[in-house]
Design a protein around this motif. Structure first.
Motif, PDB file in Angstrom:
ATOM      1  N   ALA A   1       0.818  -1.216   0.000  1.00 57.40           N
ATOM      2  CA  ALA A   1       0.000   0.000   0.000  1.00 57.40           C
ATOM      3  C   ALA A   1       0.853   1.267   0.000  1.00 57.40           C
ATOM      4  O   ALA A   1       0.580   2.204  -0.751  1.00 57.40           O
ATOM      5  N   THR A   2       1.872   1.313   0.851  1.00 60.12           N
ATOM      6  CA  THR A   2       2.659   2.551   0.968  1.00 60.12           C
ATOM      7  C   THR A   2       3.586   2.772  -0.216  1.00 60.12           C
ATOM      8  O   THR A   2       3.930   3.908  -0.528  1.00 60.12           O
ATOM      9  N   ARG A   3       3.975   1.707  -0.892  1.00 62.00           N
ATOM     10  CA  ARG A   3       4.884   1.848  -2.043  1.00 62.00           C
ATOM     11  C   ARG A   3       4.161   1.616  -3.374  1.00 62.00           C
ATOM     12  O   ARG A   3       4.795   1.496  -4.411  1.00 62.00           O
ATOM     13  N   HIS A   4       2.839   1.507  -3.292  1.00 64.23           N
ATOM     14  CA  HIS A   4       1.992   1.350  -4.487  1.00 64.23           C
ATOM     15  C   HIS A   4       2.403   0.137  -5.324  1.00 64.23           C
ATOM     16  O   HIS A   4       2.537   0.210  -6.547  1.00 64.23           O
ATOM     17  N   ILE A   5       2.586  -0.988  -4.633  1.00 61.61           N
ATOM     18  CA  ILE A   5       2.907  -2.251  -5.299  1.00 61.61           C
ATOM     19  C   ILE A   5       1.677  -3.145  -5.130  1.00 61.61           C
ATOM     20  O   ILE A   5       1.537  -3.860  -4.143  1.00 61.61           O
ATOM     21  N   ALA A   6       0.771  -3.054  -6.080  1.00 62.62           N
ATOM     22  CA  ALA A   6      -0.536  -3.711  -5.952  1.00 62.62           C
ATOM     23  C   ALA A   6      -0.416  -5.226  -5.796  1.00 62.62           C
ATOM     24  O   ALA A   6      -1.148  -5.824  -5.005  1.00 62.62           O
ATOM     25  N   TRP A   7       0.490  -5.859  -6.533  1.00 60.40           N
ATOM     26  CA  TRP A   7       0.600  -7.312  -6.442  1.00 60.40           C
ATOM     27  C   TRP A   7       1.042  -7.744  -5.050  1.00 60.40           C
ATOM     28  O   TRP A   7       0.604  -8.775  -4.549  1.00 60.40           O
ATOM     29  N   LEU A   8       1.902  -6.932  -4.396  1.00 62.62           N
ATOM     30  CA  LEU A   8       2.358  -7.268  -3.044  1.00 62.62           C
ATOM     31  C   LEU A   8       1.217  -7.119  -2.037  1.00 62.62           C
ATOM     32  O   LEU A   8       1.024  -7.969  -1.165  1.00 62.62           O
ATOM     33  N   ALA A   9       0.439  -6.047  -2.181  1.00 67.05           N
ATOM     34  CA  ALA A   9      -0.739  -5.870  -1.322  1.00 67.05           C
ATOM     35  C   ALA A   9      -1.742  -6.995  -1.550  1.00 67.05           C
ATOM     36  O   ALA A   9      -2.389  -7.470  -0.607  1.00 67.05           O
ATOM     37  N   SER A  10      -1.849  -7.467  -2.790  1.00 66.00           N
ATOM     38  CA  SER A  10      -2.769  -8.561  -3.099  1.00 66.00           C
ATOM     39  C   SER A  10      -2.332  -9.856  -2.421  1.00 66.00           C
ATOM     40  O   SER A  10      -3.172 -10.615  -1.930  1.00 66.00           O
ATOM     41  N   ILE A  11      -1.035 -10.102  -2.377  1.00 65.09           N
ATOM     42  CA  ILE A  11      -0.533 -11.276  -1.657  1.00 65.09           C
ATOM     43  C   ILE A  11      -0.870 -11.147  -0.180  1.00 65.09           C
ATOM     44  O   ILE A  11      -1.352 -12.095   0.452  1.00 65.09           O
ATOM     45  N   GLY A  12      -0.646  -9.967   0.393  1.00 63.18           N
ATOM     46  CA  GLY A  12      -0.986  -9.735   1.800  1.00 63.18           C
ATOM     47  C   GLY A  12      -2.464  -9.951   2.070  1.00 63.18           C
ATOM     48  O   GLY A  12      -2.844 -10.525   3.095  1.00 63.18           O
ATOM     49  N   ALA A  13      -3.307  -9.505   1.136  1.00 63.46           N
ATOM     50  CA  ALA A  13      -4.754  -9.694   1.296  1.00 63.46           C
ATOM     51  C   ALA A  13      -5.122 -11.180   1.230  1.00 63.46           C
ATOM     52  O   ALA A  13      -5.975 -11.641   2.002  1.00 63.46           O
ATOM     53  N   GLY A  14      -4.482 -11.929   0.340  1.00 59.49           N
ATOM     54  CA  GLY A  14      -4.751 -13.364   0.252  1.00 59.49           C
ATOM     55  C   GLY A  14      -4.372 -14.094   1.528  1.00 59.49           C
ATOM     56  O   GLY A  14      -5.106 -14.965   2.008  1.00 59.49           O
ATOM     57  N   ILE A  15      -3.219 -13.719   2.102  1.00 57.75           N
ATOM     58  CA  ILE A  15      -2.796 -14.320   3.374  1.00 57.75           C
ATOM     59  C   ILE A  15      -3.780 -13.947   4.480  1.00 57.75           C
ATOM     60  O   ILE A  15      -4.166 -14.789   5.288  1.00 57.75           O
TER      61      ILE A  15
END
Length: 164
Positions: free
Chosen positions: A71-85
Motif C-alpha cells: 500500500a505505501t509503495r503502491h505495489i498492488a501485487w504485493l498488497a494482493s498477496i498480503g490480502a490473500g494471506i
C-alpha cells in the motif's frame, strides 16, 4: 480493469497457496522443531489461550508487511498477496477456532456435510497426542477417506431412522 482482475487472481491464488503453506508448516514446523509451541494444542492445558496461538503472529506478520509495503509503495501485487494471506487467516480462524474447536460458541450445531468432514478429519489429527504419527495436517482441503467416513455415517443414520 485488467489490473483489478489480475490482483483479484493474485488474492485467490495466494489464498489457495496458503493451504499448502499451512499444511507444510503444520506437519514439519508445528509437529517438528516448534512442537514446544504446538504441544498444548494437542495436550490441553487449563486456560483459554494456548502457546499455539503464537502461530497467529507467525502468519499475520508477513500478511501485514505485504499489505503495508504494498500500500505505501503502491505495489498492488504485493498488497494482493498480503490480502490473500489475511483472508486465509480469517478462514483459518473461523474454521479451526470457531467451527472445529468451538473456542467461540457461534456455530455449534451445524449439520453441514463439509463441516462434519472437517471436524472428523481434525478429530483424527488430534487423536495423536504427540508430534509423531500425525495425520490430516491441512485445514480446508480434506482427504477423501474422511468424506467417505461421514457419508457412511449418514447412510447408517438414515437406514436406522427408516427402520424406526
Amino acid at each position: 480493469m485488467v489490473s483489478v482482475l489480475l490482483n483479484l487472481l493474485i488474492v485467490i491464488a495466494t489464498f489457495f497457496f496458503m493451504e499448502g503453506v499451512a499444511w507444510f508448516t503444520h506437519k514439519y514446523v508445528m509437529h517438528g522443531f516448534l512442537w514446544v509451541l504446538h504441544k498444548d494444542h494437542h495436550q490441553k492445558e487449563p486456560g483459554f489461550f494456548e502457546k499455539n496461538d503464537a502461530f497467529f503472529l507467525i502468519f499475520a506478520i508477513p500478511s501485514f508487511l505485504c499489505l503495508y509495503f504494498g500500500a505505501t509503495r503502491h505495489i498492488a501485487w504485493l498488497a494482493s498477496i498480503g490480502a490473500g494471506i489475511l483472508i486465509y487467516g480469517i478462514a483459518y480462524f473461523l474454521v479451526h477456532d470457531v467451527i472445529i474447536h468451538q473456542r467461540f460458541k457461534w456455530f455449534t450445531r451445524s449439520q453441514n456435510k463439509y463441516i462434519k468432514v472437517l471436524r472428523w478429519a481434525h478429530k483424527m489429527h488430534h487423536k495423536h497426542l504427540d508430534k509423531e504419527d500425525g495425520e490430516s495436517f491441512g485445514m480446508l482441503i480434506v482427504a477423501k477417506k474422511y468424506w467417505d467416513k461421514v457419508k457412511r455415517d449418514e447412510q447408517i443414520a438414515a437406514s436406522q431412522n427408516a427402520s424406526r
